[in-house]
Design a protein around this motif. Structure first.
Motif, PDB file in Angstrom:
ATOM      1  N   ASP A 174       7.030  -7.259  -4.196  1.00  0.00           N
ATOM      2  CA  ASP A 174       6.823  -8.611  -3.664  1.00  0.00           C
ATOM      3  C   ASP A 174       7.804  -9.615  -4.272  1.00  0.00           C
ATOM      4  O   ASP A 174       7.684 -10.818  -4.036  1.00  0.00           O
ATOM      5  N   GLY A 175       8.735  -9.152  -5.083  1.00  0.00           N
ATOM      6  CA  GLY A 175       9.770 -10.027  -5.601  1.00  0.00           C
ATOM      7  C   GLY A 175       9.350 -10.940  -6.738  1.00  0.00           C
ATOM      8  O   GLY A 175      10.157 -11.713  -7.246  1.00  0.00           O
ATOM      9  N   ALA A 176       8.087 -10.844  -7.184  1.00  0.00           N
ATOM     10  CA  ALA A 176       7.602 -11.763  -8.213  1.00  0.00           C
ATOM     11  C   ALA A 176       7.293 -11.018  -9.505  1.00  0.00           C
ATOM     12  O   ALA A 176       6.205 -10.477  -9.650  1.00  0.00           O
ATOM     13  N   PRO A 177       8.262 -10.959 -10.422  1.00  0.00           N
ATOM     14  CA  PRO A 177       7.998 -10.247 -11.667  1.00  0.00           C
ATOM     15  C   PRO A 177       7.020 -11.010 -12.558  1.00  0.00           C
ATOM     16  O   PRO A 177       6.619 -12.130 -12.248  1.00  0.00           O
ATOM     17  N   ILE A 178       6.641 -10.378 -13.650  1.00  0.00           N
ATOM     18  CA  ILE A 178       5.753 -10.980 -14.635  1.00  0.00           C
ATOM     19  C   ILE A 178       6.373 -12.312 -15.099  1.00  0.00           C
ATOM     20  O   ILE A 178       7.593 -12.477 -15.064  1.00  0.00           O
ATOM     21  N   ASP A 179       5.536 -13.292 -15.468  1.00  0.00           N
ATOM     22  CA  ASP A 179       6.028 -14.634 -15.788  1.00  0.00           C
ATOM     23  C   ASP A 179       6.532 -14.683 -17.235  1.00  0.00           C
ATOM     24  O   ASP A 179       5.837 -15.135 -18.150  1.00  0.00           O
ATOM     25  N   PHE A 180       7.777 -14.205 -17.434  1.00  0.00           N
ATOM     26  CA  PHE A 180       8.333 -14.097 -18.788  1.00  0.00           C
ATOM     27  C   PHE A 180       8.401 -15.447 -19.493  1.00  0.00           C
ATOM     28  O   PHE A 180       8.114 -15.553 -20.684  1.00  0.00           O
ATOM     29  N   VAL A 240       1.903   0.728  -0.090  1.00  0.00           N
ATOM     30  CA  VAL A 240       1.543   0.792   1.335  1.00  0.00           C
ATOM     31  C   VAL A 240       2.514  -0.072   2.135  1.00  0.00           C
ATOM     32  O   VAL A 240       2.995   0.330   3.205  1.00  0.00           O
ATOM     33  N   GLN A 241       2.840  -1.258   1.595  1.00  0.00           N
ATOM     34  CA  GLN A 241       3.804  -2.136   2.262  1.00  0.00           C
ATOM     35  C   GLN A 241       5.149  -1.419   2.424  1.00  0.00           C
ATOM     36  O   GLN A 241       5.772  -1.454   3.496  1.00  0.00           O
ATOM     37  N   LYS A 242       5.582  -0.751   1.358  1.00  0.00           N
ATOM     38  CA  LYS A 242       6.882  -0.063   1.386  1.00  0.00           C
ATOM     39  C   LYS A 242       6.874   1.061   2.427  1.00  0.00           C
ATOM     40  O   LYS A 242       7.854   1.252   3.155  1.00  0.00           O
ATOM     41  N   ILE A 243       5.746   1.761   2.507  1.00  0.00           N
ATOM     42  CA  ILE A 243       5.648   2.846   3.494  1.00  0.00           C
ATOM     43  C   ILE A 243       5.725   2.260   4.902  1.00  0.00           C
ATOM     44  O   ILE A 243       6.430   2.782   5.776  1.00  0.00           O
ATOM     45  N   ILE A 244       5.009   1.149   5.121  1.00  0.00           N
ATOM     46  CA  ILE A 244       5.025   0.523   6.450  1.00  0.00           C
ATOM     47  C   ILE A 244       6.431   0.012   6.780  1.00  0.00           C
ATOM     48  O   ILE A 244       6.947   0.234   7.876  1.00  0.00           O
ATOM     49  N   MET A 261      -8.844   3.352   2.347  1.00  0.00           N
ATOM     50  CA  MET A 261      -7.518   2.928   2.801  1.00  0.00           C
ATOM     51  C   MET A 261      -7.658   1.933   3.956  1.00  0.00           C
ATOM     52  O   MET A 261      -6.979   0.896   3.981  1.00  0.00           O
ATOM     53  N   VAL A 262      -8.546   2.225   4.889  1.00  0.00           N
ATOM     54  CA  VAL A 262      -8.770   1.316   6.011  1.00  0.00           C
ATOM     55  C   VAL A 262      -9.274  -0.030   5.493  1.00  0.00           C
ATOM     56  O   VAL A 262      -8.794  -1.103   5.893  1.00  0.00           O
ATOM     57  N   ASN A 263     -10.238   0.011   4.566  1.00  0.00           N
ATOM     58  CA  ASN A 263     -10.776  -1.225   3.977  1.00  0.00           C
ATOM     59  C   ASN A 263      -9.687  -2.067   3.340  1.00  0.00           C
ATOM     60  O   ASN A 263      -9.570  -3.259   3.610  1.00  0.00           O
ATOM     61  N   VAL A 264      -8.905  -1.439   2.450  1.00  0.00           N
ATOM     62  CA  VAL A 264      -7.920  -2.202   1.685  1.00  0.00           C
ATOM     63  C   VAL A 264      -6.832  -2.733   2.599  1.00  0.00           C
ATOM     64  O   VAL A 264      -6.423  -3.894   2.477  1.00  0.00           O
ATOM     65  N   VAL A 265      -6.380  -1.913   3.543  1.00  0.00           N
ATOM     66  CA  VAL A 265      -5.342  -2.379   4.461  1.00  0.00           C
ATOM     67  C   VAL A 265      -5.854  -3.579   5.261  1.00  0.00           C
ATOM     68  O   VAL A 265      -5.151  -4.586   5.424  1.00  0.00           O
ATOM     69  N   THR A 266      -7.092  -3.491   5.716  1.00  0.00           N
ATOM     70  CA  THR A 266      -7.671  -4.601   6.473  1.00  0.00           C
ATOM     71  C   THR A 266      -7.724  -5.873   5.626  1.00  0.00           C
ATOM     72  O   THR A 266      -7.270  -6.945   6.051  1.00  0.00           O
ATOM     73  N   GLY A 272      -2.953 -11.684   3.762  1.00  0.00           N
ATOM     74  CA  GLY A 272      -1.514 -11.892   3.792  1.00  0.00           C
ATOM     75  C   GLY A 272      -0.737 -11.126   2.729  1.00  0.00           C
ATOM     76  O   GLY A 272       0.453 -11.374   2.517  1.00  0.00           O
ATOM     77  N   TYR A 273      -1.387 -10.190   2.045  1.00  0.00           N
ATOM     78  CA  TYR A 273      -0.674  -9.401   1.031  1.00  0.00           C
ATOM     79  C   TYR A 273       0.081  -8.240   1.655  1.00  0.00           C
ATOM     80  O   TYR A 273       0.956  -7.653   1.037  1.00  0.00           O
ATOM     81  N   LEU A 274      -0.299  -7.925   2.888  1.00  0.00           N
ATOM     82  CA  LEU A 274       0.340  -6.822   3.585  1.00  0.00           C
ATOM     83  C   LEU A 274       0.851  -7.377   4.903  1.00  0.00           C
ATOM     84  O   LEU A 274       0.074  -7.968   5.671  1.00  0.00           O
ATOM     85  N   LYS A 275       2.148  -7.189   5.145  1.00  0.00           N
ATOM     86  CA  LYS A 275       2.729  -7.756   6.358  1.00  0.00           C
ATOM     87  C   LYS A 275       3.111  -6.625   7.308  1.00  0.00           C
ATOM     88  O   LYS A 275       3.984  -5.820   6.992  1.00  0.00           O
ATOM     89  N   VAL A 276       2.430  -6.594   8.440  1.00  0.00           N
ATOM     90  CA  VAL A 276       2.674  -5.523   9.398  1.00  0.00           C
ATOM     91  C   VAL A 276       3.087  -6.136  10.726  1.00  0.00           C
ATOM     92  O   VAL A 276       2.329  -6.923  11.293  1.00  0.00           O
ATOM     93  N   PRO A 277       4.298  -5.803  11.225  1.00  0.00           N
ATOM     94  CA  PRO A 277       4.717  -6.351  12.520  1.00  0.00           C
ATOM     95  C   PRO A 277       3.764  -5.890  13.630  1.00  0.00           C
ATOM     96  O   PRO A 277       3.083  -4.863  13.482  1.00  0.00           O
ATOM     97  N   PRO A 278       3.692  -6.636  14.722  1.00  0.00           N
ATOM     98  CA  PRO A 278       2.802  -6.219  15.818  1.00  0.00           C
ATOM     99  C   PRO A 278       3.214  -4.864  16.386  1.00  0.00           C
ATOM    100  O   PRO A 278       4.369  -4.450  16.279  1.00  0.00           O
ATOM    101  N   ASN A 279       2.235  -4.165  16.951  1.00  0.00           N
ATOM    102  CA  ASN A 279       2.476  -2.888  17.638  1.00  0.00           C
ATOM    103  C   ASN A 279       2.945  -1.766  16.719  1.00  0.00           C
ATOM    104  O   ASN A 279       3.486  -0.770  17.181  1.00  0.00           O
TER     105      ASN A 279
END
Lengths: 558, 558
Positions: A174-180, A240-244, A261-266, A272-279
């Motif tokens: 997600d591009g946000a490393p630990i807050d050094f 999961v995001q990387k796989i998608i 898996m269905v629960n967490v993805v939903t 908004g933690y998982l971004k999946v394009p339509p279709n």
């Protein structure tokens, strides 16, 4: 170091209820006068010898006893070993809960399953919240579940820093490393006590970045025309995001299998933690007509869990997916210690069905979410606490983490390897382990029962599992003192009765003889009667078979 | 490839009885007309779900049925998974046994414990022995037990080569590497079939030489003034030799602990495989007065086995040795899959007692005895067989080994991934798997019982272990058809009865109600009666507890 604390009531009490000398059920209390803050409330999985136990949770008795002191619970992240026992706590005590959005999303889903409502309060990294005398700041961290935080807690005696579970990932998905910067600032201002994750303290070097897994997954996709199935931990939203993302890149649809898996993805999509394009997402039950090279199935079961989707697929027992020759199956995980055999079994079955299987033995398709030795050194060097308590780990992990700290220059008397139930008393310049112990035994959950199965019941289950049992039953006439029915022998889990009729007949004869003898001698003490029959039978059975089944004499007076 | 074999009786039958799709109980038969040769006769350890089972052995029924055909058994080496089932076979069938001196020494010791005498015949590498139509040549090999051999077997249809367990060690501790010249010569002359060890087929590269462990051990000794305890596999005579040599080098005495370690050291010294200078060995019970820096204790227990010497030391339960602060404990082994948790438990306990513990996570103090991918390629390239059967391994290992062979240029139809009980029929230029199956199920040994515990008994043990049992007992008057005593409820492994009296009382009331109802309705069929009580009680218990204990109604007619 054990110093006397002179100011009564002026000290902070740090009480680990779970998570020390074990992996799992993490839970720590901070107590100052009339305020208690709870950090995490996790479960753990049963050990092999905990027969029939579903999960293990911390002992809440100290919390229940002090329920009016509880000001709130703060969660570091949404893994089961940090949130899994919350429903059981809430059944006994109302506690306001604070956590990041994804963490609370996962908690909410869990509470829904238990039919429990709770006071959930969202915090974001950077937020501060005052709970009694404790001022808690959430600090962005990186771990194998998104939205993890470290906690900086200002207390009347000084600042306490709790890392939660963490790794140092310079290039998280997600591009946000630990807050050094924040960590360095805290270190400069001064930290009284650090509690730091020890899970990977025995591993030298650094954990690899989650990005490396992404590269490995991309390489597999690039070369493959096969249907791809990937099993991973449902909570690892970044993976999961990387796989998608990779599926989209290679024009594949994505289907999701397995309840968690269905629960967490939903939840992750909703928040908004998982971004999946339509279709891109397709129903797992409607994948039959999608060409192999255009489909990815993300599934649970990377630990070979018996009821998981992947295990059912491997056993030809999944409604929607049948493994076929040419399928590519990726287990994107390492076996948790104790699960090696179940994982191998699933891998073997998948190979037998003709699938290609990529698992941890073969390629780098998993990285750990916990800091290794060099990462721990960085955390210590940033926070520079006065006192240090290694947490989250078996004794060998805590000890190794303590050795690492010593090498960094800590005064050994400032390092405390605690046990669950210990009370560490802190002032602004001293720390000591009190003689007091807080109840912290493992509480077993079996079905609906919480704590009604203990060591005696488990010992009986173990004995029954080893050689089964033999029941000797007889009815004895009260008036005449003679046996009027039986003795009959009934066995379960002992031997094949049909093929051992001779043995059973002899055993029955021995029980009858002992009973008759006792009746002749006019022994009225039923316990003595039972003991005599049990002893004679046990001796005979052991001599014949070298086994010690449970022997249960039952005599009815009629 | 399935070809018809035209010449009846003119084919060699290769029959694996154990060792395929599993690690352990290795046993293979070669059969030609009226001659059968047995290669190895090993045991395996029970899986988790094999409750109460001590060991698992191969199914001997085909051998017993054909006992007059058996010409002999040849052993490749002295590990339990190759010799452990011999006593059980000899209890059913007389078989002359051939093996190297150390192998037979280990067999003899085992037979002594079982009180069995046998026809043991020593062979040395280079020797040939004629057993029926089979001419067997022993070829020097390297493995994690000394005196291991490969077998080259001339049969009427051609030469069969069996690697046994092996690795390629160019610098073995005894200075005698595998006989490459002989292997190359066999390859040049032509080999019809190779059966080759697959245990490490999924591991890329090479296994390290046993010498590297020696270097690691020496480095630890050099830097240490502590008492040193080293746990390793008792059968690894080369490693024990290296430990003794290193002890001598650093002026330390050596004590030996653990039954199998004492046995193997004694046998290996008698046979000259272990060379110990005078005055080096000391009695484990007389080590108290030896200064720490002058003592090494070699012990069993490197797998955390519950009754082993090291586990007892870690639990303060060893007569002669008490672990103390500063002790250096080395686990010179890797956890066998499934043993990870027990090993961790022992490591944690040792750390808690103040010992320094060096185990596989930390340093290279163990190497595998099995060939990795590159070593397998060398063996294939030397032997160059026409047909190939990967042996010793789970399916994933056999499959990977088959893939390696394909990459080396084998015709895929010349590779056979067999299952236990398959019959591979060979002529000088063809091979096919016959439709026939030879009995090859796993036989469970529990105490003195061999095969009297099967899947039904195990299923009962599993059920009992999960939720315990409830017995409902009542006496019923024959004449009146009424309950004259009971029903009483007795439970084991279910719940703490004292804390759940209410539940038990309610359950008893339900059983009583059902019984009364049946009696009123004049139901005389006892099975119907039992079923009614069991069903009603099961429903109630499950609703109240979400558990399914075994429910056992026992009714006595009086």
């Amino acid at each position: 170091m054990r110093k006397r604390n002179s100011k009564k009531g002026g000290s902070l009490r740090v009480i680990p209820i779970g998570g020390l000398n074990e992996i799992g059920k993490n839970m720590t209390l901070l107590e100052y006068n009339d305020d208690i803050l709870i950090i995490d409330c996790g479960m753990s999985f049963p050990e092999d010898e905990m027969y029939g136990i579903d999960i293990v949770i911390p002992d809440f008795s100290y919390i229940i006893k002090n329920k009016e002191k509880i000001k709130g619970m703060v969660l570091t992240h949404g893994h089961e070993d940090h949130i899994g026992a919350i429903p059981y706590l809430l059944n006994t005590t109302r506690v306001p809960i604070y956590g990041t959005r994804l963490t609370l999303g996962l908690v909410e889903n869990k509470l829904k399953e238990h039919g429990i409502k709770a006071d959930l309060n969202t915090i974001a990294s950077g937020d501060k919240v005052q709970l009694g005398c404790f001022n808690v700041e959430a600090i962005r961290s990186t771990h194998s579940v998104a939205d993890s935080i470290c906690l900086s807690i200002d207390t009347p005696v000084g600042r306490v820093f709790h890392t939660g579970d963490f790794k140092i990932d310079y290039t998280p998905v997600d591009g946000a490393p630990i807050d050094f910067a924040k960590l360095a600032e805290l270190g400069s201002k001064g930290v009284l006590l650090m509690m730091c994750d020890s899970t990977n303290a025995t591993k030298p070097g650094y954990s690899a970045s989650e990005q490396t897994v992404g590269v490995a997954i991309e390489n597999i996709f690039r070369g493959s025309e096969a249907r791809i199935l990937i099993a991973t931990f449902s909570s690892n939203v970044h993976r999961v995001q990387k796989i998608i993302d990779t599926a989209v890149l290679f024009n594949r649809k994505v289907a999701v299998s397995g309840r968690s898996m269905v629960n967490v993805v939903t939840i992750a999509m909703e928040l908004g933690y998982l971004k999946v394009p339509p279709n891109v997402l397709v129903d797992i039950n409607k994948t039959k007509n999608i060409p192999d090279k255009e489909l990815v199935i993300i599934t649970t079961g990377s630990q070979g869990e018996p009821m998981s989707a992947l295990t059912r697929m491997a056993s030809n027992d999944h409604k929607a997916v049948t493994i076929k020759k040419g399928d590519m199956v990726i287990l994107s995980s390492s076996p948790v210690p104790g699960n090696e055999k179940t994982v191998s079994n699933v891998v073997n079955k998948l190979f037998e069905k003709g699938a290609d299987v990529i698992y941890s033995d073969i390629a780098d398709i998993h990285v750990s979410g916990h800091a290794c030795e060099e990462e721990l050194k960085l955390m210590h060097s940033l926070i520079k606490p006065k006192f240090f308590v290694p947490v989250h780990g078996e004794y060998r992990h805590l000890k190794k983490h303590s050795n690492i700290a010593e090498k960094l220059g800590y005064d050994p008397s400032h390092i405390f390897i605690l046990e669950n139930g210990n009370v560490l008393s802190l002032t602004s310049n001293s720390a000591e382990i009190l003689k007091e112990e807080v109840p912290s035994q493992a509480i077993y959950v079996d079905g609906l029962g919480v704590g009604d199965v203990g060591n005696i019941v488990l010992r009986d289950r173990k004995l029954l599992s080893e050689s089964g049992l033999i029941i000797v039953v007889a009815a004895i006439d009260k008036a005449s003192g003679t046996v009027c029915s039986g003795p009959d022998l009934i066995s379960r889990g002992f031997v094949y009765v049909r093929e051992n009729e001779n043995l059973i007949d002899q055993a029955r004869a021995i029980a009858a003889k002992t009973l008759d003898k006792c009746c002749e001698e006019n022994i009225k003490d039923w316990n003595a009667l039972k003991t005599a029959v049990r002893d004679d039978l046990r001796g005979f059975i052991y001599k014949q078979t070298k086994r010690s089944p449970v022997i249960l004499p039952i005599f009815l007076e009629v």
